[in-house]
Design an enzyme around this catalytic site. Structure first.
Site, mmCIF file in Angstrom:
data_model
loop_
_atom_site.group_PDB
_atom_site.id
_atom_site.type_symbol
_atom_site.label_atom_id
_atom_site.label_comp_id
_atom_site.label_asym_id
_atom_site.label_seq_id
_atom_site.Cartn_x
_atom_site.Cartn_y
_atom_site.Cartn_z
ATOM 1 N N GLY A 124 21.925 -7.403 24.262
ATOM 2 C CA GLY A 124 21.856 -8.578 23.377
ATOM 3 C C GLY A 124 21.976 -9.895 24.126
ATOM 4 O O GLY A 124 21.464 -10.052 25.247
ATOM 5 N N VAL A 125 22.699 -10.815 23.506
ATOM 6 C CA VAL A 125 22.839 -12.150 24.097
ATOM 7 C C VAL A 125 23.644 -12.083 25.398
ATOM 8 O O VAL A 125 23.400 -12.843 26.340
ATOM 9 C CB VAL A 125 23.417 -13.146 23.058
ATOM 10 C CG1 VAL A 125 24.854 -12.862 22.713
ATOM 11 C CG2 VAL A 125 23.241 -14.578 23.546
ATOM 12 N N ASP A 126 24.590 -11.156 25.452
ATOM 13 C CA ASP A 126 25.410 -10.957 26.660
ATOM 14 C C ASP A 126 24.501 -10.626 27.860
ATOM 15 O O ASP A 126 24.608 -11.250 28.937
ATOM 16 C CB ASP A 126 26.386 -9.801 26.380
ATOM 17 C CG ASP A 126 27.518 -9.707 27.379
ATOM 18 O OD1 ASP A 126 27.601 -10.569 28.268
ATOM 19 O OD2 ASP A 126 28.321 -8.761 27.261
ATOM 20 N N ASP B 3 16.637 -19.606 22.155
ATOM 21 C CA ASP B 3 17.317 -18.769 23.148
ATOM 22 C C ASP B 3 18.471 -19.585 23.731
ATOM 23 O O ASP B 3 18.244 -20.646 24.330
ATOM 24 C CB ASP B 3 16.285 -18.414 24.226
ATOM 25 C CG ASP B 3 16.882 -17.606 25.358
ATOM 26 O OD1 ASP B 3 18.114 -17.477 25.446
ATOM 27 O OD2 ASP B 3 16.074 -17.118 26.173
ATOM 28 N N ILE B 4 19.687 -19.104 23.578
ATOM 29 C CA ILE B 4 20.863 -19.890 23.980
ATOM 30 C C ILE B 4 20.928 -20.104 25.492
ATOM 31 O O ILE B 4 21.547 -21.064 25.959
ATOM 32 C CB ILE B 4 22.161 -19.241 23.440
ATOM 33 C CG1 ILE B 4 23.293 -20.267 23.382
ATOM 34 C CG2 ILE B 4 22.543 -18.009 24.251
ATOM 35 C CD1 ILE B 4 24.452 -19.848 22.530
ATOM 36 N N TYR C 253 27.113 -5.374 16.847
ATOM 37 C CA TYR C 253 28.391 -5.203 16.141
ATOM 38 C C TYR C 253 28.260 -5.231 14.615
ATOM 39 O O TYR C 253 29.239 -5.074 13.896
ATOM 40 C CB TYR C 253 29.413 -6.236 16.628
ATOM 41 C CG TYR C 253 30.008 -5.933 17.995
ATOM 42 C CD1 TYR C 253 29.660 -4.776 18.698
ATOM 43 C CD2 TYR C 253 30.921 -6.796 18.586
ATOM 44 C CE1 TYR C 253 30.210 -4.508 19.956
ATOM 45 C CE2 TYR C 253 31.479 -6.534 19.835
ATOM 46 C CZ TYR C 253 31.109 -5.379 20.512
ATOM 47 O OH TYR C 253 31.660 -5.113 21.751
ATOM 48 N N SER D 198 28.672 -11.303 16.850
ATOM 49 C CA SER D 198 28.898 -10.034 16.103
ATOM 50 C C SER D 198 27.764 -9.617 15.175
ATOM 51 O O SER D 198 27.857 -8.569 14.542
ATOM 52 C CB SER D 198 30.201 -10.079 15.272
ATOM 53 O OG SER D 198 31.315 -9.865 16.092
ATOM 54 N N THR D 199 26.711 -10.432 15.059
ATOM 55 C CA THR D 199 25.684 -10.089 14.051
ATOM 56 C C THR D 199 24.575 -9.199 14.607
ATOM 57 O O THR D 199 23.612 -8.898 13.905
ATOM 58 C CB THR D 199 25.024 -11.347 13.458
ATOM 59 O OG1 THR D 199 24.293 -12.014 14.493
ATOM 60 C CG2 THR D 199 26.044 -12.285 12.856
ATOM 61 N N GLY D 200 24.720 -8.769 15.876
ATOM 62 C CA GLY D 200 23.724 -7.872 16.465
ATOM 63 C C GLY D 200 24.262 -6.447 16.484
ATOM 64 O O GLY D 200 24.467 -5.832 15.439
#
Ligand code: AR6
Length: 284
Positions: A31-33, A9-10, A124, A120-122
Protein backbone atom coordinates in the site's frame (compact mmCIF):
# COMPACT_ATOMS: atom_id res chain seq x y z
CA UNK A 1 -5.02 27.54 8.77
CA UNK A 2 -5.96 25.64 5.66
CA UNK A 3 -7.41 22.16 5.42
CA UNK A 4 -7.14 20.93 1.84
CA UNK A 5 -8.29 17.90 -0.06
CA UNK A 6 -6.57 16.51 -3.12
CA UNK A 7 -6.69 13.28 -5.02
CA UNK A 8 -3.26 11.87 -5.79
CA UNK A 9 -0.11 10.09 -4.75
CA UNK A 10 1.19 11.23 -1.36
CA UNK A 11 4.81 10.52 -2.32
CA UNK A 12 4.62 13.51 -4.70
CA UNK A 13 3.34 16.01 -2.12
CA UNK A 14 5.57 18.91 -1.16
CA UNK A 15 4.71 19.41 2.53
CA UNK A 16 7.08 19.54 5.53
CA UNK A 17 5.86 16.05 6.42
CA UNK A 18 3.86 13.29 4.83
CA UNK A 19 2.26 10.64 7.00
CA UNK A 20 2.80 6.94 6.37
CA UNK A 21 0.19 4.28 7.20
CA UNK A 22 2.83 1.94 8.61
CA UNK A 23 2.65 -1.25 10.67
CA UNK A 24 4.07 -1.72 14.16
CA UNK A 25 7.28 -3.32 12.85
CA UNK A 26 8.15 -0.07 11.01
CA UNK A 27 9.88 -2.25 8.43
CA UNK A 28 7.70 -1.38 5.45
CA UNK A 29 4.90 -3.22 3.70
CA UNK A 30 2.42 -2.82 0.86
CA UNK A 31 0.00 0.00 0.00
CA UNK A 32 1.05 3.54 0.80
CA UNK A 33 3.81 2.23 3.10
CA UNK A 34 5.42 0.39 0.18
CA UNK A 35 5.06 3.41 -2.09
CA UNK A 36 6.72 5.74 0.44
CA UNK A 37 9.68 3.43 1.11
CA UNK A 38 10.16 2.79 -2.62
CA UNK A 39 10.11 6.48 -3.55
CA UNK A 40 11.99 7.71 -0.46
CA UNK A 41 14.80 5.17 -0.59
CA UNK A 42 16.87 3.35 2.00
CA UNK A 43 17.45 6.34 4.30
CA UNK A 44 13.86 6.02 5.57
CA UNK A 45 14.20 2.32 6.37
CA UNK A 46 17.56 2.90 8.08
CA UNK A 47 15.98 5.42 10.47
CA UNK A 48 12.99 3.11 11.03
CA UNK A 49 15.37 0.31 12.00
CA UNK A 50 17.19 2.65 14.39
CA UNK A 51 13.89 3.62 16.05
CA UNK A 52 12.90 -0.05 16.21
CA UNK A 53 16.18 -0.95 17.89
CA UNK A 54 15.66 1.80 20.43
CA UNK A 55 11.96 1.46 21.27
CA UNK A 56 10.85 -1.81 19.63
CA UNK A 57 8.56 -0.55 16.87
CA UNK A 58 5.52 1.68 17.11
CA UNK A 59 2.21 0.95 18.83
CA UNK A 60 -1.14 1.36 17.12
CA UNK A 61 -2.28 5.00 17.28
CA UNK A 62 1.23 6.34 17.91
CA UNK A 63 3.66 8.05 15.57
CA UNK A 64 7.39 8.33 14.97
CA UNK A 65 9.36 10.63 12.67
CA UNK A 66 12.11 9.94 10.13
CA UNK A 67 13.74 11.69 7.22
CA UNK A 68 11.83 11.63 3.94
CA UNK A 69 14.94 10.53 2.02
CA UNK A 70 14.54 11.25 -1.69
CA UNK A 71 10.97 12.55 -1.39
CA UNK A 72 10.14 16.23 -1.82
CA UNK A 73 8.68 16.29 1.70
CA UNK A 74 11.24 16.83 4.48
CA UNK A 75 9.99 14.21 6.97
CA UNK A 76 7.85 11.11 7.14
CA UNK A 77 5.62 10.63 10.17
CA UNK A 78 5.00 6.90 10.50
CA UNK A 79 1.80 6.07 12.33
CA UNK A 80 0.16 2.69 12.80
CA UNK A 81 -3.54 2.51 12.08
CA UNK A 82 -5.86 -0.03 13.70
CA UNK A 83 -7.07 -3.14 11.87
CA UNK A 84 -10.87 -3.06 11.59
CA UNK A 85 -11.85 -6.06 13.70
CA UNK A 86 -12.71 -6.73 17.35
CA UNK A 87 -13.80 -3.76 19.49
CA UNK A 88 -14.93 -1.18 16.91
CA UNK A 89 -15.24 1.72 19.38
CA UNK A 90 -11.68 1.11 20.51
CA UNK A 91 -10.54 1.06 16.87
CA UNK A 92 -12.20 4.42 16.19
CA UNK A 93 -10.30 5.94 19.14
CA UNK A 94 -7.04 4.43 17.90
CA UNK A 95 -7.57 5.87 14.42
CA UNK A 96 -8.25 9.32 15.94
CA UNK A 97 -5.02 8.89 17.93
CA UNK A 98 -3.10 8.34 14.66
CA UNK A 99 -4.19 11.75 13.36
CA UNK A 100 -3.84 13.58 16.69
CA UNK A 101 -0.45 12.10 17.58
CA UNK A 102 0.94 12.70 14.08
CA UNK A 103 -0.10 16.36 14.29
CA UNK A 104 1.29 16.65 17.82
CA UNK A 105 4.61 15.19 16.66
CA UNK A 106 4.69 17.60 13.68
CA UNK A 107 3.93 20.46 16.04
CA UNK A 108 6.71 19.42 18.43
CA UNK A 109 9.14 19.63 15.49
CA UNK A 110 7.71 23.04 14.51
CA UNK A 111 6.57 21.81 11.09
CA UNK A 112 4.12 23.94 9.13
CA UNK A 113 2.42 21.51 6.76
CA UNK A 114 1.36 17.86 6.98
CA UNK A 115 -0.20 15.56 4.37
CA UNK A 116 -2.20 12.49 5.41
CA UNK A 117 -3.21 9.41 3.43
CA UNK A 118 -6.44 7.58 4.33
CA UNK A 119 -4.95 5.59 7.19
CA UNK A 120 -6.32 2.06 7.77
CA UNK A 121 -8.72 2.18 4.81
CA UNK A 122 -6.69 -0.22 2.65
CA UNK A 123 -5.33 -3.55 3.87
CA UNK A 124 -6.64 -2.77 7.39
CA UNK A 125 -10.26 -2.49 6.10
CA UNK A 126 -11.48 0.43 8.23
CA UNK A 127 -14.79 1.64 6.65
CA UNK A 128 -13.89 4.62 4.48
CA UNK A 129 -16.83 6.85 5.44
CA UNK A 130 -16.17 6.43 9.17
CA UNK A 131 -12.41 6.89 8.68
CA UNK A 132 -12.95 10.16 6.75
CA UNK A 133 -15.15 11.59 9.51
CA UNK A 134 -12.58 10.64 12.18
CA UNK A 135 -9.70 12.12 10.16
CA UNK A 136 -11.47 15.44 9.58
CA UNK A 137 -12.94 15.79 13.07
CA UNK A 138 -9.64 14.96 14.72
CA UNK A 139 -7.76 17.50 12.59
CA UNK A 140 -10.31 20.19 13.53
CA UNK A 141 -10.14 19.13 17.21
CA UNK A 142 -6.35 19.43 17.09
CA UNK A 143 -6.53 22.91 15.59
CA UNK A 144 -9.09 24.04 18.16
CA UNK A 145 -7.02 22.64 21.03
CA UNK A 146 -3.76 24.16 19.72
CA UNK A 147 -4.62 27.68 18.67
CA UNK A 148 -0.96 28.70 18.38
CA UNK A 149 0.09 25.64 16.42
CA UNK A 150 2.97 25.96 13.97
CA UNK A 151 0.93 23.88 11.52
CA UNK A 152 -0.56 26.13 8.85
CA UNK A 153 -1.76 23.52 6.40
CA UNK A 154 -3.19 20.01 6.61
CA UNK A 155 -3.74 18.16 3.33
CA UNK A 156 -5.80 15.01 3.00
CA UNK A 157 -4.45 13.07 0.04
CA UNK A 158 -6.94 10.53 -1.27
CA UNK A 159 -5.65 7.91 -3.65
CA UNK A 160 -8.99 6.42 -4.64
CA UNK A 161 -12.14 8.20 -5.72
CA UNK A 162 -14.34 6.56 -3.11
CA UNK A 163 -12.27 8.03 -0.28
CA UNK A 164 -12.06 11.36 -2.10
CA UNK A 165 -15.86 11.61 -2.29
CA UNK A 166 -16.31 10.78 1.41
CA UNK A 167 -13.91 13.60 2.27
CA UNK A 168 -15.47 15.98 -0.21
CA UNK A 169 -18.84 15.58 1.47
CA UNK A 170 -17.47 16.16 4.96
CA UNK A 171 -14.76 18.81 4.60
CA UNK A 172 -15.28 21.68 7.05
CA UNK A 173 -15.93 25.18 5.80
CA UNK A 174 -14.15 27.96 7.66
CA UNK A 175 -15.47 31.52 7.46
CA UNK A 176 -13.30 34.60 8.02
CA UNK A 177 -15.02 37.40 9.94
CA UNK A 178 -13.81 40.87 10.88
CA UNK A 179 -14.35 43.20 13.79
CA UNK A 180 -13.40 46.80 14.46
CA UNK A 181 -12.05 47.10 18.00
CA UNK A 182 -10.87 49.93 20.20
CA UNK A 183 -7.71 49.96 22.30
CA UNK A 184 -9.43 48.56 25.41
CA UNK A 185 -10.93 45.58 23.60
CA UNK A 186 -7.67 44.95 21.74
CA UNK A 187 -5.81 44.84 25.08
CA UNK A 188 -8.30 42.31 26.46
CA UNK A 189 -7.98 40.14 23.33
CA UNK A 190 -4.20 40.27 23.68
CA UNK A 191 -4.49 39.21 27.35
CA UNK A 192 -6.22 35.98 26.23
CA UNK A 193 -3.22 35.21 24.02
CA UNK A 194 -5.23 36.33 20.94
CA UNK A 195 -7.58 33.41 21.50
CA UNK A 196 -10.87 34.98 22.59
CA UNK A 197 -13.08 38.03 22.52
CA UNK A 198 -13.72 39.34 26.05
CA UNK A 199 -17.15 38.90 27.65
CA UNK A 200 -19.64 41.64 26.86
CA UNK A 201 -20.37 44.32 29.46
CA UNK A 202 -23.89 44.38 31.00
CA UNK A 203 -25.01 47.13 28.60
CA UNK A 204 -23.69 45.22 25.54
CA UNK A 205 -26.18 42.38 24.94
CA UNK A 206 -24.95 41.60 21.42
CA UNK A 207 -21.55 40.93 19.82
CA UNK A 208 -21.29 42.18 16.23
CA UNK A 209 -18.69 40.59 13.96
CA UNK A 210 -18.92 41.76 10.34
CA UNK A 211 -18.57 39.77 7.14
CA UNK A 212 -16.14 41.96 5.25
CA UNK A 213 -12.99 43.94 5.89
CA UNK A 214 -14.24 47.11 4.13
CA UNK A 215 -17.12 47.47 6.58
CA UNK A 216 -14.85 46.86 9.58
CA UNK A 217 -12.35 49.44 8.26
CA UNK A 218 -15.13 51.98 7.79
CA UNK A 219 -16.39 51.61 11.37
CA UNK A 220 -12.87 51.75 12.72
CA UNK A 221 -12.05 54.95 10.79
CA UNK A 222 -15.39 56.71 11.30
CA UNK A 223 -16.06 55.79 14.94
CA UNK A 224 -12.98 54.53 16.73
CA UNK A 225 -10.50 57.09 15.36
CA UNK A 226 -12.57 60.19 16.19
CA UNK A 227 -13.58 58.80 19.59
CA UNK A 228 -10.25 57.33 20.75
CA UNK A 229 -7.59 58.59 18.33
CA UNK A 230 -6.86 55.06 17.13
CA UNK A 231 -8.92 52.20 15.68
CA UNK A 232 -8.04 48.60 14.98
CA UNK A 233 -9.49 45.84 12.83
CA UNK A 234 -9.09 42.18 13.71
CA UNK A 235 -9.89 39.10 11.63
CA UNK A 236 -10.67 35.59 12.85
CA UNK A 237 -11.69 32.25 11.39
CA UNK A 238 -14.85 30.55 12.58
CA UNK A 239 -16.30 27.15 11.83
CA UNK A 240 -19.20 27.60 9.39
CA UNK A 241 -21.01 24.86 11.23
CA UNK A 242 -21.30 27.14 14.29
CA UNK A 243 -22.18 30.22 12.24
CA UNK A 244 -24.92 28.46 10.28
CA UNK A 245 -27.41 28.90 13.12
CA UNK A 246 -27.28 32.70 12.71
CA UNK A 247 -28.47 34.75 9.74
CA UNK A 248 -26.53 37.58 8.11
CA UNK A 249 -28.05 40.93 9.04
CA UNK A 250 -27.86 43.66 6.43
CA UNK A 251 -27.96 46.98 8.25
CA UNK A 252 -27.81 49.48 5.38
CA UNK A 253 -25.52 49.65 2.37
CA UNK A 254 -24.21 46.78 0.28
CA UNK A 255 -21.19 46.07 2.46
CA UNK A 256 -22.94 46.51 5.79
CA UNK A 257 -23.39 42.88 6.68
CA UNK A 258 -22.92 41.55 10.17
CA UNK A 259 -23.84 38.77 12.55
CA UNK A 260 -25.63 39.33 15.84
CA UNK A 261 -24.24 36.95 18.44
CA UNK A 262 -26.07 37.22 21.78
CA UNK A 263 -23.66 37.98 24.65
CA UNK A 264 -24.47 34.68 26.36
CA UNK A 265 -23.40 32.78 23.22
CA UNK A 266 -20.07 34.58 22.84
CA UNK A 267 -18.10 31.98 24.78
CA UNK A 268 -19.42 29.24 22.50
CA UNK A 269 -18.38 31.36 19.51
CA UNK A 270 -14.90 31.77 21.04
CA UNK A 271 -14.61 27.98 21.28
CA UNK A 272 -15.33 27.73 17.55
CA UNK A 273 -12.54 30.11 16.51
CA UNK A 274 -9.89 28.20 14.57
CA UNK A 275 -6.40 29.54 15.17
CA UNK A 276 -5.92 32.96 16.70
CA UNK A 277 -7.48 36.40 16.32
CA UNK A 278 -5.28 38.51 14.03
CA UNK A 279 -4.72 42.27 14.12
CA UNK A 280 -4.89 43.23 10.44
CA UNK A 281 -5.28 47.04 10.36
CA UNK A 282 -4.51 50.06 12.50
CA UNK A 283 -6.02 53.49 11.75
CA UNK A 284 -4.96 56.77 13.35
N1 AR6 B 1 -0.64 7.86 -1.98
C1 AR6 B 1 -1.72 8.07 -1.23
N2 AR6 B 1 -2.51 7.10 -0.78
C2 AR6 B 1 -2.22 5.83 -1.15
C3 AR6 B 1 -1.08 5.52 -1.94
C4 AR6 B 1 -0.27 6.60 -2.36
N3 AR6 B 1 0.81 6.42 -3.10
N4 AR6 B 1 -1.07 4.18 -2.11
C5 AR6 B 1 -2.14 3.68 -1.46
N5 AR6 B 1 -2.84 4.67 -0.89
P1 AR6 B 1 -2.94 0.90 3.00
P2 AR6 B 1 -3.65 0.54 5.83
C6 AR6 B 1 -4.06 4.63 -0.06
O1 AR6 B 1 -3.34 -0.48 2.66
O2 AR6 B 1 -5.04 0.16 5.49
C7 AR6 B 1 0.87 -1.79 4.67
O3 AR6 B 1 1.31 -3.04 4.25
C8 AR6 B 1 -4.97 3.45 -0.25
O4 AR6 B 1 -5.85 3.67 -1.36
O5 AR6 B 1 -1.67 1.45 2.44
O6 AR6 B 1 -3.44 1.53 6.94
C9 AR6 B 1 1.46 -1.38 6.02
O7 AR6 B 1 2.77 -1.85 6.17
C10 AR6 B 1 -5.75 3.46 1.06
O8 AR6 B 1 -6.89 4.31 0.96
O9 AR6 B 1 -2.80 1.12 4.59
C11 AR6 B 1 0.52 -2.02 7.00
O10 AR6 B 1 0.86 -3.36 7.23
C12 AR6 B 1 -4.79 4.09 2.05
O11 AR6 B 1 -3.68 4.54 1.28
C13 AR6 B 1 -0.81 -1.95 6.31
O12 AR6 B 1 -0.52 -1.85 4.91
C14 AR6 B 1 -4.30 3.16 3.10
O13 AR6 B 1 -4.14 1.85 2.59
C15 AR6 B 1 -1.57 -0.71 6.72
O14 AR6 B 1 -2.88 -0.77 6.17
Amino acid sequence: MKINLIQGDITKINTDAIVNAANSSLLGGGGVDGAIHRAGGKAILDECVAIRNKQGGCNTGEAVITTAGNLTAKFVLHTVGPVWNGDKEEKKKLLANCYFNSLALAESKKLTSVAFPNISTGIYHFPKDKAAAIAINTAVDFIKANKHTTIEEIIFVCFDEENYNFYLNQMPVVVTLYRPVNQAELNLIEETGWEKFPPRLPDQPIFYPVTNEAYANQISKEWNVPAYGVGYVVAFDLSANFLSKYTIENVGGEIHNEYWIPAEELEEMNENILGTIRLINTFK
